[in-house]
Structures are given as structure tokens and as C-alpha cells.
Design a protein around this motif. Structure first.
Motif, short mmCIF file in Angstrom:
data_model
loop_
_atom_site.label_atom_id
_atom_site.label_comp_id
_atom_site.label_asym_id
_atom_site.label_seq_id
_atom_site.Cartn_x
_atom_site.Cartn_y
_atom_site.Cartn_z
N MET A 1 0.68 -1.07 -0.03
CA MET A 1 -0.07 0.14 0.01
C MET A 1 0.79 1.24 0.00
SD MET A 1 -3.40 0.68 0.47
CE MET A 1 -4.20 -0.30 1.74
N ASN A 4 2.82 2.01 -3.27
CA ASN A 4 1.57 2.46 -4.05
C ASN A 4 1.57 3.99 -3.93
OD1 ASN A 4 -1.51 3.31 -4.78
ND2 ASN A 4 -0.54 1.71 -6.25
N TYR A 5 1.41 4.52 -2.69
CA TYR A 5 1.18 5.78 -2.39
C TYR A 5 2.37 6.40 -2.57
CZ TYR A 5 -2.53 4.58 1.07
OH TYR A 5 -3.53 4.09 1.65
N LEU A 7 4.68 5.77 -5.06
CA LEU A 7 4.68 5.80 -6.43
C LEU A 7 4.00 6.89 -7.04
CD1 LEU A 7 4.69 2.14 -7.74
CD2 LEU A 7 6.42 3.84 -8.02
N VAL A 8 2.76 6.82 -6.63
CA VAL A 8 1.97 8.15 -7.14
C VAL A 8 2.44 9.29 -6.66
CG1 VAL A 8 -0.48 9.04 -6.80
CG2 VAL A 8 0.04 6.47 -7.04
N ARG A 11 5.53 10.41 -8.79
CA ARG A 11 5.13 10.68 -10.02
C ARG A 11 4.32 11.96 -10.08
NH1 ARG A 11 3.43 4.37 -11.65
NH2 ARG A 11 5.50 3.75 -11.43
N THR A 12 3.45 12.03 -9.37
CA THR A 12 2.74 13.48 -9.53
C THR A 12 3.68 14.53 -9.09
OG1 THR A 12 0.82 12.19 -8.16
CG2 THR A 12 0.62 14.54 -8.33
N ARG A 15 5.53 15.14 -12.12
CA ARG A 15 4.83 15.72 -13.10
C ARG A 15 4.52 17.33 -13.07
NH1 ARG A 15 -0.44 14.10 -15.70
NH2 ARG A 15 -0.26 12.03 -14.97
N HIS A 16 4.48 17.75 -11.81
CA HIS A 16 4.14 19.21 -11.67
C HIS A 16 5.26 19.55 -10.78
CE1 HIS A 16 -0.13 18.16 -12.64
NE2 HIS A 16 0.17 17.05 -12.17
N GLU A 324 -8.66 11.00 -9.43
CA GLU A 324 -7.94 9.98 -8.69
C GLU A 324 -8.72 9.44 -7.48
OE1 GLU A 324 -3.88 10.53 -7.79
OE2 GLU A 324 -3.96 8.87 -6.22
N LEU A 338 -7.20 7.40 2.43
CA LEU A 338 -6.92 8.55 1.57
C LEU A 338 -6.19 9.65 2.07
CD1 LEU A 338 -9.97 8.57 -0.82
CD2 LEU A 338 -7.96 8.41 -1.56
N GLN A 341 -2.74 8.58 2.58
CA GLN A 341 -2.11 8.81 1.31
C GLN A 341 -1.67 10.24 1.12
OE1 GLN A 341 -4.35 7.63 -2.36
NE2 GLN A 341 -2.48 8.50 -3.40
N LEU B 94 -8.97 5.96 -15.43
CA LEU B 94 -7.55 5.04 -15.12
C LEU B 94 -6.86 6.20 -14.00
CD1 LEU B 94 -6.93 3.19 -17.91
CD2 LEU B 94 -7.74 2.37 -15.99
N ILE B 95 -5.94 5.96 -13.34
CA ILE B 95 -5.23 6.87 -12.65
C ILE B 95 -3.95 7.06 -13.41
CG2 ILE B 95 -3.81 7.33 -10.49
CD1 ILE B 95 -6.18 5.72 -9.15
N GLU B 97 -0.99 8.54 -13.08
CA GLU B 97 0.26 8.34 -12.47
C GLU B 97 0.54 7.11 -12.13
OE1 GLU B 97 -1.77 10.87 -11.20
OE2 GLU B 97 -0.43 12.49 -12.34
N LEU B 98 -0.37 6.01 -12.57
CA LEU B 98 0.04 4.82 -12.45
C LEU B 98 0.05 3.93 -13.61
CD1 LEU B 98 -2.38 3.74 -9.40
CD2 LEU B 98 0.14 4.26 -9.34
N GLU B 102 -0.26 -1.41 -12.38
CA GLU B 102 -0.52 -0.79 -11.23
C GLU B 102 -1.70 -0.41 -11.00
OE1 GLU B 102 4.00 0.99 -10.86
OE2 GLU B 102 2.52 2.36 -11.40
N LEU B 106 -4.51 -1.92 -8.03
CA LEU B 106 -5.08 -1.36 -6.83
C LEU B 106 -6.02 -1.94 -6.16
CD1 LEU B 106 -4.11 1.47 -5.86
CD2 LEU B 106 -5.95 2.54 -7.24
N ILE B 109 -4.68 -4.23 -3.71
CA ILE B 109 -4.18 -3.71 -2.55
C ILE B 109 -5.14 -3.32 -1.58
CG2 ILE B 109 -2.87 -1.64 -1.83
CD1 ILE B 109 -1.36 -1.75 -4.70
N TYR B 110 -6.42 -2.65 -1.87
CA TYR B 110 -7.10 -2.08 -0.80
C TYR B 110 -7.90 -3.29 -0.27
CZ TYR B 110 -6.78 2.81 -2.08
OH TYR B 110 -6.32 3.98 -2.16
N ARG B 118 -1.20 -11.24 -5.76
CA ARG B 118 -1.45 -10.08 -6.50
C ARG B 118 -0.89 -9.91 -7.73
NH1 ARG B 118 -0.22 -6.01 -2.06
NH2 ARG B 118 1.49 -5.42 -3.52
#
Ligand SMILES: Nc1ncnc2c1ncn2[C@@H]1O[C@H](COP(=O)(O)OP(=O)(O)OP(=O)(O)O)[C@@H](O)[C@H]1O
Ligand SMILES: [Mg+2]
Lengths: 803, 229
Positions: A1, A4-5, A7-8, A11-12, A15-16, A324, A338, A341, B94-95, B97-98, B102, B106, B109-110, B118
Motif C-alpha cells: 500500500m 503505491n502511495y 509511487l503515485v 510521479r505526481t 509531473r508538476h 484519482e 486517502l 495517502q 484510470l489513474i 500516475e499509475l 499498477e 490497486l 491492494i485495498y 496479487r
């Protein structure tokens, strides 16, 4: 988990990049400043905490009450220690310490062929009892210091000085001569004193020798010097109050206080010595807890401003993350997940900022040390406290900066978030954002106002009329008790055309070394319960310093006190209004040993810093107390004049080191601490504004992007570029105004309080506030304009197409 | 599996009150493939969102797996959602950034599925949807059809009992649309119950039963001949 947070998040953020950079740079600046301030505060709080008995070590102070207010001193009478040893066994270990703050050292050579070397030292040489080492825990390396200092003529050198005097040699057993008076034998080399002590030293000398060096040293209870202090440890079972009472009782007989004179010995805990500016210490620097709080507050402000940037930028751009959030919720993420995250994401940004600030702090620390004249060392791995501070800061900033945006984002309803219909959720956000911007502007304006006021007070210090002339006057000390040698050379000293006037004196009119005495006046029937500030000087003093003579004449030339000049304050204190009236009246001073008439009255002049009131002053001759020669010279021929003075001086004192200082430099040192605070204020206000601007820039650039279409429509409908600029600026101008209204009373309150420390001070004038307000407005609008102009000059057709 | 009794939904924004659903009585059986049709604004998405536990009804009863859940909290609904439901939207969602992989991972994962399992399940679903070769691409690098296949992968990777699709072909050309419908059909044959909102009669043809909505009410139902199944 978490992966994943992470990574996002990465990348976010990538990107910005612009948005990320703004946040990281702002936070890093804020955190760097707070870290530096933390280091300063930590350093100040660490003073003398390293002694194992620190919590029960005390200093004996003298608190006096006179009819003209209280007076405080850390100087104790010379016989104090003997009395303690005889009657107060619970005060142990105990030592008196005599501090010599400047001296001439002659390194005696081991063979006749090498000439002895001379050094002038302006750092503390402490004369101590062997018990000093039972009381304090200074590092002594592998030297048994207590033993090494026991012999009467023994001397311990610190390693830096040992290397300076005896490069590459073993100093042990070598002989030094101090002030051309006493010969001392080096019995050990110990590590340098730490930077965080109020008992700094470059060498330690057996106490006995101070009696030969110190002119005032005697065995009476009536004379004290702030260079002679007593420290002791109180037995754990004893009570401060009871021991204090006993000491005062035992000594009350010995002190021979005049009736009505109230004087009390008080025990001051070692932990207070560094922070109580009523008493001086050998390190010659105290810092008030108020100043430390001010620093902490400024640090907090800077981090707050940076965190607000984060909140504002994050909530403004929340929409971008709506899809998202919606999708994650559809997939079953709950609100808590969330929030975690988004907090992780904030944490990541903050972490990068923290890491960056560690590097920045290490780079900037040398400059800060120089600015504040401190020797703070910092290496992140060796300072668990700083590490802990940064960790705490990481967590709190993450929480405060991240919590609200996380709440907003995680609160989106999944369906509306997916449709990007979260605009409604933002209406509340806008007013909060405005409130936060107001907080930022308020902080910036408070800092600007404080900076201007502090700066003005500094200017006032520099330019205020002191009642005497301080320009182009050079002060030259000479070996104590040897004034006669140079006085005999007066004609030669005056022989150079660039030397206009010469006077021999105890010190300049305004000085750190003041000399006060009790007195009897006129028919001696009234007991005047205040001391006189004595200016001991020859008959050229008044002329050299350009002091105004109001009545009578200057006293005649003499080696002892025969005639007196007094100032206006003295007359006021004894109830005389007309200066002429004072002439001829008698004065009895010097413990009843000197008597003479008042022959003249001078206009009031400042005897110390502008922090203090002008005292009642008496000026008279006493050649054995002359320690300096003061020369008024021709400014443009200063070099020639100094060379001339040096030549004559050296011919009088061939065994000593010539040294001089210009009076205005000496006087400027009165305000060193304030000057440093002023610099600090300036720098940090600037940084606060910078961080604020970064945030503003980000916010406006976002708003401009968001309103591109609106601007396009307006332009199509005929709006000018100017009116577009106004459209964006108007809202911010309003916020600056609101902040101004908040900043004025806050800064007025604090600055008014700060100024109370100075008896002579500026009035806070209205224009200061308006300048600060206008400046903030200007800075804010410039920042806004940079972005708004982009919108104003954009092509409406392109703007409309992009939608 | 799903039963609604006099289901109602009203939206109140400021002063305007919109009635989106009026007394809807609907029954969906396990293994069914149901299509909901009707003009724009008639309440199709609203109904689907309620069935999908993304929204609460304002009146009536709603049974999901024999439980009355119209009063469930957001957290309870979120738990049911991740366990039993899969969603496919017209706009893929779709997200960005993934990566493909991925995104599909998701939901698992939840659901706290272990990483080994997985990996295996994601790979399997990507193979099945014929998108495995794009597993490391980001959504913007894919065509619409591919994106929708990823979205379907993501919806079914958790092996939901019920798959909800809101105009799944709405953003696709007809060739890609048919491809997606084939996939859904296959999933249904493998046992997944599907409720789908659509405007397209061609798409609706894949369903066993069509419900027509008009102004928030069910106006007709047509069940297909068993023969055409
Ligand atoms: N969040 C909302 N707030 C207020 N009214 C809404 C909201 N969502 C939908 N509505 C209204 O409810 C009614 C039904 O909307 P719904 O989205 O369910 O229609 P739809 O059948 O899916 O239409 P379409 O085919 O265009 O997608 C419409 O009148 C719509 O305006
Ligand atoms: Mg719809």
C-alpha cells in the motif's frame, strides 16, 4: 500500500515540477532558518550546563536599593571567600575568580640569545583557587589541574595559546611574565575552554597572583569590582534562603553600611547567569529569555509561512486530484486511507525539504556564526537534539501543512469527484485560503515593521548627541600604575600637528569601566543615599572631549583630588537649581580621605550606553588611576598621528605592546548585541517575504490558469490589459490591507516593549507602519503582476480554444 | 442478488429539488446480464450509482445480497464495494500516475491481498484481456479501446460478484465497442452478474433483459427469448 502511495506521490510531484519546486524551496528555506535558530537557541541554553554540579552552583551577587533606584552587581568584596570558608561550610566547593580581560604576556626565553616575545591578550585570563576544579567540570585532558594550579606561581595554558607561544615545543616548565609584574610557570596545557561557558579563559592562573596585578585588590569589604566574583556549590541538603540569610547576617557587621543603605547578597543559580542582563559575567554577554523567545517565534513564523504556502497551493490544485480520489473511493478506499495517502505525500515533500535544509544549514552556519559572533558547530550525525528537532518538525509540518488538504481531498464524494464537479467543495476553501494569505501578510508586515524600528533605534544610537565629542578621538591604554612615565612626555605627544589635544584619564566620558563612590556634600549633615560616578582625569579632559562648561572653571592640575567638577544631574539630585550656587560648596569623597570645593559645573553627558540614565557625575584629578591616554587627532592625518603617538608611547613603555581604539568604535560596542539582533531581523524578514512571495506566485499562477477562459471572454468583450491586471490584484490588495490592520497593533506592542529597555529611545512614528504596509503591497502586487500580466497579454482566441 | 422496493432519489441543490428516481422496483438475479436504457437525464446513472453503493437512496428499500443497506455508512459501503463490486465507466477513469499493471493491481491492494497472489491475479487478468504486453505503459500512452480493457481488467481483478458498467462503449468507436461488449459477455458467461447502462441498442442486445427508464420510472421490461441466448 505504502509503495503505491509512494509511487503515485513521486510521479505526481515529478509531473508538476513547478508546483513541487515552489513547495520544496519554500519549506526548505523556512526549515533551514528554523534549524539555524534552533541551533542558536540550543547553544545559548547550553551555557554551563555541562558541569556535573550545575544545578547547585551559585554566584554571589550584590543587590542594592538606593533612593534613585536599585543597582545590581556580580562583583563581591575580596574577603568574601575567607568568610564563607570560616562560617558557611555548606557552601563548598567554593572559589573566587578574578578576571583580567586584557594583559601583556612576555614569553621568557630559555637562553639569553633569543629576545623575549611579547603578546597582547584581550581574552580572559582567570585567577582561580584550586577548588575551581572541584566546582566546575572543564576538560583538563590528562593534566591533574587541581594539583597543577596549587603552587603560588603556577599557570595552566589552553592548547591554542600554548601553540601560539610555544609552537612545536613543550611549554611545561617554561616561564611567562604577566603585565611585567609577575613571573608564572607553565604547569600544564589543558584543552581550550568550550564556547558555551560564561567563564571563558585562555589561561588559568593561581589566585594569589591577582593581588599583584589588580590595583584595587585589598582586604576591605567596601570595595568591589565586577571582575571579582565568587562561585560555590550549595550542599544538597542546604536551603538557598537560609544560607543567604546567614551570609547577610554574618557580613552585616563587616560591611559598615551607612544608615538607610540597603544592600543584600543574593545567590544566583548558575543556570540564570547567562540570561540575566542586570549582572555582567566574564564572557561579557548575556541574552535575555525574551530574545530567545523572539528567535523561536521568528523560526516558527518562517515555517508557518512556508506551511501556509503548501496548504494554499495544495487546496487550490485539489481539483487536479479529484478523478484519482473518486476512482480510489469507487475501488473501496475509505477516507482514512486517502488521508494517509495525502499525508504521506506531504511527508515526502517535507522530507525532501528537511534534507535540503540540513545541507543549507551546514553551508550557512559559518555566516551566522560570524554575524552573531558565536562558535556553533553542527554536524547532523553528532547532534541528536537537532535530529530530534528535525524529526519533530517533519511530523508537525507534515501534519499542519498536509492535514487540511488531505481532509478536503479525501472528503470528495466519489461520483462528483469523477465528474470533476467538486467546485462546490471549494467555496469554503477560498475563504480559508484568504485567511491564510492574511496570516502570511501579517507576519511579513510585523517583521518589516520590527526591522525598521530596530534599525531606527540603531541609527539613533549612532547619531544621538552624547554631550561630548566622540569623533576622531583615539584611546590608548598603558600599563596600570605607570601613567607618570607617559605624562612626562606630554610635550612630545602634543608636538605633532595632527594631535590636537591629549588627556590622561581613567576612561573616556562614556565607557564600560565606571567607577563609583559614596560621598558627603556641603555641610555633610544630609546623608545622600546615592553614589557618584567618578570620572578621574587630568585638567585637559573637558576640553579634549568638548564637554560644555556651564559655570565656574576647570580644576587645577594635580595628582590627587583637590577640586571638583560636577554635572547637572548631580545638582538636581542634591536640590540645587542654579549652577552658580554650587560653586565653592565642599565635597568629601574617597572614604573621607579627600575633600575639596566644587569649582565648576558641566553640562550632562552620557556615561554609558543609552540603555541607562545619566548618572550624577563628579570629575577630578587622581593620577594613579589614569589608565588611558586619549588624543583628539586630525581625522585626515590619522595615520601619521597614530604613528607619532605609538613612537612616543613605545619610548615610555618599551616592554609593552602598543594598542589603540577609536572612541566611536568603543561606543559602538555598547550596542553589539542589538546590532546583531537587527541584522538577524533584517535577514529573516527578507526570507519570510521571499517565502511568502513564492507561495503567492504559485497561487496566482494557478488562478491565472484557472481563469484563462474568463480572461479570454473579458478581453473579447473589450477589457483592457490594465483592467485584467486590476482584476487579479484587487483581491490581494484587500488581503494586504486586512493584514496591515492586524500587523500594526501587534508590532506596536512588541516594539514598544523592546524599546523600554533603552532609557534613551526613538518614538515609534506613524510613517514606519505606512512604509511597511506600502512595501508589502508593492511586493505582493509585483508578484501578482508577474503572473497576471501573462493572462492580461494572452491572446483571447487561443485562451478560448483551449477550453 | 439485488432487490429494490419503491426506491426513490431526490437531489436538493440550493432551492432546486430534482427527483431522479420515482418508486423503482427492480430485481436482479445472480448471473443475470441486465441493460438499463432510456433518454438522457432519466436517472440511469443515478440508479446504477445506488446499485453500486456509491450513493444512498432517499427513500424505499434496497437489498444487496439479501441485506437491507440503504442506511449503511460510507465506510460500510466502501467495504462492500471493494469486496463484491466492480465498475466500468464511460470515461475509463484510470489513474494517470499509475501504469497499466499498477492500475489493475490497486483494488487488490485495498483488499489487502498478498503481493505474490496479487502479481499472479493481475497477470492472469491482463492476459485474459489481451493487454499484458502494455503492462508498463501509462494510460495516456494507450488507445481508448485499450484503456477500457484496462478499466475492465481493474474492475474484474477482484473477482466481483457484480459488475456495473455506465456506458462502457460511449467513448469508443464501434469496432472497439464490440470488442468490449464481447469481453463483458464472456465475463457474464463465466458467472459475473452484470448491470450495464447504455444508449446503444446493439450493446443492449448482449443483455438478457432490458429495463427502460423514463423520468425516473421503469416504463417497460423486455426479457429476451431463451433461444437467442
Ligand atoms: N449530483 C446531482 N445533483 C443534482 N441533480 C442531479 C445530480 N446528479 C444527477 N442529477 C439530476 O438527476 C437526473 C438524473 O440524472 P442521471 O445522471 O441519473 O441521468 P442519466 O440518465 O444518467 O443521463 P445521461 O444519459 O445523460 O447520462 C437529471 O435530471 C440530473 O440533472
Ligand atoms: Mg448517465
Amino acid at each position: 500500500m505504502l509503495k503505491n502511495y509512494f509511487l503515485v506521490a513521486v510521479r505526481t510531484l515529478r509531473r508538476h515540477l513547478g508546483y513541487t519546486t515552489l513547495n520544496v524551496v519554500g519549506l526548505a528555506l523556512g526549515i533551514t532558518c528554523s534549524l539555524l535558530l534552533f541551533l542558536v537557541i540550543q547553544h545559548e541554553l547550553s551555557f554551563d550546563t555541562f558541569h556535573s554540579k550545575a544545578d547547585r552552583i551559585y554566584r554571589i551577587n550584590v543587590d542594592k536599593v538606593t533612593q534613585h533606584g536599585p543597582s545590581y552587581s556580580a562583583g563581591t568584596p575580596y574577603p568574601m571567600l575567607a568568610t564563607i570558608k570560616a562560617s558557611l561550610p555548606e557552601l563548598t566547593p567554593a572559589t573566587h575568580i578574578f578576571n583580567l580581560d586584557e594583559g601583556t604576556i612576555t614569553v621568557l626565553s630559555t637562553n639569553d640569545k633569543v629576545a623575549p616575545q611579547r603578546f597582547r591578550e584581550e581574552n580572559n585570563i582567570l585567577f582561580i583557587e584550586p577548588e575551581f576544579f572541584d566546582l566546575f567540570d572543564f576538560e583538563t585532558g590528562n593534566v591533574n589541574a587541581k594539583q597543577a594550579i596549587a603552587a603560588p606561581n603556577s599557570l595552566l595554558l589552553t592548547s591554542t595559546i600554548a601553540e601560539k607561544y610555544f609552537p612545536g615545543q613543550n611549554p611545561e616548565g617554561r616561564m611567562l611574565r604577566l603585565n611585567n609584574e609577575v613571573n608564572l610557570k607553565v604547569t600544564g596545557v589543558i584543552p581550550d575552554a568550550p564556547a558555551n561557558t560564561d567563564l571563558p579563559f585562555i589561561m588559568l592562573v593561581n589566585y594569589e597572583n591577582s593581588k599583584k596585578i589588580n590595583l584595587f585588590s585589598n582586604d576591605t569589604w567596601n570595595s568591589t569590582s565586577s571582575n571579582h566574583q565568587v562561585y560555590f556549590a550549595l550542599a544538597p541538603s542546604a536551603s538557598v534562603q537560609q544560607s543567604e540569610d546567614r551570609l547577610n547576617k554574618i557580613t552585616s557587621e563587616l560591611r559598615r553600611l551607612s544608615p538607610g543603605e540597603k544592600e543584600r547578597y543574593t545567590f544566583q543559580a548558575l543556570s540564570k547567569v547567562h540570561f540575566d542582563d542586570r549582572y555582567s559575567n566574564f564572557g561579557d554577554r548575556t541574552i535575555s529569555t525574551t530574545t530567545l523567545w523572539a528567535m523561536a517565534l521568528v523560526g516558527l513564523f518562517l515555517v508557518l509561512v512556508a506551511s501556509i504556502n503548501f496548504v494554499n497551493l495544495a487546496t487550490a490544485q485539489a481539483l487536479r486530484r479529484a478523478k484519482e480520489v473518486g476512482m480510489r473511493k469507487v475501488l473501496g478506499a475509505n477516507k482514512t486511507q486517502l488521508m494517509v495517502q495525502f499525508l504521506c505525500e506531504t511527508g515526502l515533500i517535507t522530507l525532501v525539504a528537511v534534507l535540503l535544509s540540513v545541507v543549507l544549514a551546514e553551508l550557512l552556519l559559518p555566516f551566522l556564526n560570524k554575524l552573531l559572533d558565536l562558535q556553533i558547530t553542527f554536524s547532523i550525525l553528532n547532534s541528536p537534539a537537532a535530529l530530534l528537532f528535525l524529526l519533530a518538525e517533519l511530523l508537525t509540518v507534515t501534519f499542519f501543512a498536509g492535514f487540511y488538504p488531505a481532509l478536503v481531498l479525501s472528503g470528495f464524494q466519489p461520483i462528483s469527484a469523477l465528474k470533476s464537479k467538486v467546485a462546490t467543495a471549494r467555496t469554503a476553501g477560498i475563504s480559508l485560503r484568504q485567511a491564510l494569505v492574511v496570516v502570511q501578510f501579517t507576519i511579513c508586515q510585523v517583521l518589516i515593521i520590527c526591522t525598521i524600528i530596530v534599525h531606527n533605534q540603531m541609527e539613533y544610537f549612532r547619531s544621538a548627541s552624547l554631550g561630548f565629542d566622540k569623533e576622531a578621538i583615539v584611546t590608548i591604554p598603558f600599563p596600570s600604575g605607570q601613567a607618570k612615565k607617559l605624562m612626562a612626555l606630554r610635550p612630545q605627544l602634543e608636538a605633532h600637528s595632527a594631535v590636537k589635544n591629549v588627556t590622561f584619564a581613567f576612561a573616556a566620558p562614556s565607557s564600560n569601566s565606571n567607577f563609583s563612590m559614596s560621598f558627603r556634600f556641603d555641610d555633610y549633615s544630609i546623608n545622600h543615599n546615592f553614589n557618584l560616578n567618578f570620572k578621574v582625569a587630568d585638567e585637559h579632559f573637558v576640553e579634549t572631549f568638548g564637554i560644555d562648561l556651564l559655570a565656574g572653571r576647570i580644576y587645577e592640575k594635580s595628582d590627587t583630588m583637590r577640586e571638583f567638577l560636577v554635572n547637572e544631574t548631580f545638582l538636581r539630585n542634591v536640590g540645587i537649581t542654579n549652577p552658580e550656587e554650587a560653586l565653592g560648596k565642599k565635597l568629601l569623597v574617597n572614604g573621607g580621605n579627600s575633600e575639596g570645593p566644587i569649582v565648576g559645573v558641566v553640562k550632562d553627558f552620557h556615561v554609558g550606553s543609552l540603555r541607562n540614565k545619566i548618572e550624577p557625575v563628579v570629575i577630578s584629578t587622581w593620577s594613579s588611576l589614569y589608565f588611558t591616554v586619549n588624543a583628539k587627532i586630525e581625522q585626515k592625518d590619522a595615520t601619521a598621528a597614530l604613528a607619532h603617538l605609538k613612537k612616543i608611547w613605545t619610548s615610555a613603555y618599551p616592554d609593552d605592546v602598543f594598542y589603540y581604539e577609536f572612541l566611536d568604535d568603543t561606543l559602538a560596542r555598547f550596542y553589539e548585541d542589538e546590532q546583531r539582533q537587527a541584522h538577524l531581523f533584517k535577514i529573516f524578514s527578507f526570507i519570510a517575504i521571499l517565502i511568502g512571495c513564492l507561495g503567492l506566485y504559485g497561487l496566482v499562477s494557478f488562478m491565472v490558469t484557472q481563469r484563462t477562459k474568463e480572461v479570454g471572454v473579458r478581453k473579447v468583450l473589450g477589457a483592457s490589459s490594465g483592467s485584467i491586471l486590476v482584476l487579479f490584484s484587487k483581491d490581494f490588495a484587500k488581503l494586504v490591507l486586512v493584514a496591515f490592520v492586524l500587523a500594526v497593533p501587534v508590532s506596536y506592542y512588541f516594539m514598544n516593549k523592546w524599546l523600554q529597555d533603552f532609557t534613551y529611545r526613538i518614538d515609534i512614528s506613524y510613517w514606519v507602519f505606512f512604509v511597511a504596509g506600502a512595501l508589502t503591497l508593492l511586493i505582493a502586487l509585483t508578484t501578482v503582476s508577474v503572473q497576471a500580466l501573462r493572462a492580461a497579454f494572452s491572446n483571447p482566441v487561443i485562451a478560448l480554444k483551449t477550453e | 442478488m439485488i432487490k429494490t422496493v419503491n426506491l426513490q432519489k431526490k437531489y436538493t441543490t440550493d432551492e432546486v429539488e430534482t427527483t431522479a428516481l420515482v418508486n423503482v422496483n427492480l430485481h436482479v438475479k445472480q448471473g443475470e446480464f441486465l441493460a438499463i436504457m432510456g433518454p438522457s437525464g432519466c436517472g440511469k446513472s443515478t440508479l446504477l450509482n445506488i446499485i453500486g453503493l456509491l450513493d444512498n437512496p432517499s427513500g424505499g428499500e434496497f437489498y444487496f445480497l439479501e441485506q437491507e443497506i440503504s442506511k449503511f455508512s460510507e465506510r460500510q459501503r466502501a467495504n462492500l464495494r471493494k469486496e463484491y463490486l466492480g465498475f466500468v465507466f464511460q470515461s475509463f477513469n484510470l489513474i494517470d500516475e499509475l501504469t497499466v499493471y499498477e492500475n489493475v493491481e490497486l483494488p487488490l491492494i485495498y483488499l489487502n491481498v498478498g503481493s505474490a497472489e496479487r502479481k499472479q491475479r493481475v497477470e492472469q487478468v491482463l492476459e485474459q484481456m489481451q493487454i499484458a504486453h502494455r503492462r508498463n505503459h501509462f494510460p495516456q500512452q494507450l488507445s481508448g479501446g485499450q484503456q477500457q480493457r484496462v478499466a475492465i481488467s481493474r474492475a474484474v481483478v477482484s473477482k466481483p460478484k457484480l459488475l456495473l458498467a455506465d456506458e462502457p462503449t460511449g467513448n469508443l468507436d464501434s469496432a472497439h465497442g464490440q470488442e468490449v461488449m464481447q469481453l463483458l459477455s464472456t465475463l457474464n458467461e463465466q458467472g459475473t452478474t452484470i448491470v450495464m447502462v447504455t444508449h446503444s441498442p446493439t450493446d443492449a442486445d448482449y443483455a438478457h433483459r432490458i429495463v427502460n427508464l423514463f423520468d425516473g420510472q421503469i416504463i417497460s421490461e423486455n426479457v429476451k427469448e431463451l433461444a437467442t441466448l
